[in-house]
Design an enzyme around this catalytic site. Structure first.
Site, PDB file in Angstrom:
ATOM      1  N   CYS A  71      18.949   7.981  25.244  1.00 21.36           N
ATOM      2  CA  CYS A  71      17.620   8.414  25.657  1.00 21.36           C
ATOM      3  C   CYS A  71      17.951   8.586  27.272  1.00 21.36           C
ATOM      4  O   CYS A  71      18.178   7.555  28.164  1.00 21.36           O
ATOM      5  CB  CYS A  71      16.708   7.183  25.299  1.00 21.36           C
ATOM      6  SG  CYS A  71      15.135   6.989  26.544  1.00 21.36           S
ATOM      7  N   CYS A  74      15.470   6.766  29.717  1.00 17.93           N
ATOM      8  CA  CYS A  74      16.053   5.235  29.797  1.00 17.93           C
ATOM      9  C   CYS A  74      16.894   5.111  30.765  1.00 17.93           C
ATOM     10  O   CYS A  74      17.077   4.011  31.739  1.00 17.93           O
ATOM     11  CB  CYS A  74      16.281   4.633  28.489  1.00 17.93           C
ATOM     12  SG  CYS A  74      15.153   4.867  27.224  1.00 17.93           S
TER      13      CYS A  74
END
Ligand code: ZN
Length: 148
Positions: A71, A74
């Site tokens: 991600c 993230c």
């Protein structure tokens, strides 16, 4: 005091860690079994069991970043989370859980967005934020949620 709590990945004891001593370059190890703790700055990497131990025994609010390696948001959020952990040391405890390594806990908690921030207090969930926040809003959200 600038300290935090970190669950041992081996014996599972929850250690109190003095972050000022870490600043002198001492690597943090478990006080019971001497296994190195998974601390990056003031952020502990935890698995499902470590999370449960930490949440149930921390005397302070615990903020957990549920993230995934694939991600992008993230990864860009990680340094913000680390900075917030340093700023709020002694006020809250910071941990991150890789939802790809621990999919069962992420599923049980109904984590859908990456990252998702969950604040635990007194052993249970207090607030949840899907998606990353800039540093100032993160600090404000945590303080507001923990005081509510
Ligand atoms: Zn240990």
């Amino acid at each position: 005091m600038a300290d935090t709590y970190s669950p041992c990945p081996s014996c599972r004891a929850v250690n109190r860690v003095d972050l000022e001593r870490l600043a002198d370059g001492k690597a943090p190890v478990c006080s019971r079994c001497k296994t190195p703790l998974t601390l990056d700055g003031a952020v502990s990497a935890v698995d499902g069991e470590g999370l449960q131990r930490l949440v149930s025994s921390s005397p302070r609010p615990v903020l957990v970043d549920f993230w995934a390696p694939w991600c992008g948001p993230c990864r860009s959020f990680a340094p913000v989370f680390r900075e917030a952990a340093a700023r709020l040391a002694g006020e809250a405890v910071f941990a991150k859980l890789d939802t790809e390594q621990s999919p069962e806990i992420a599923g049980r908690m109904g984590i859908q967005a990456s990252p998702t921030l969950v604040l635990f207090q007194g052993g249970s969930e207090r607030a949840r934020q899907p998606g990353a926040l800039p540093l100032d809003r993160l600090v404000a959200w945590l303080r507001q949620s923990a005081a509510a």
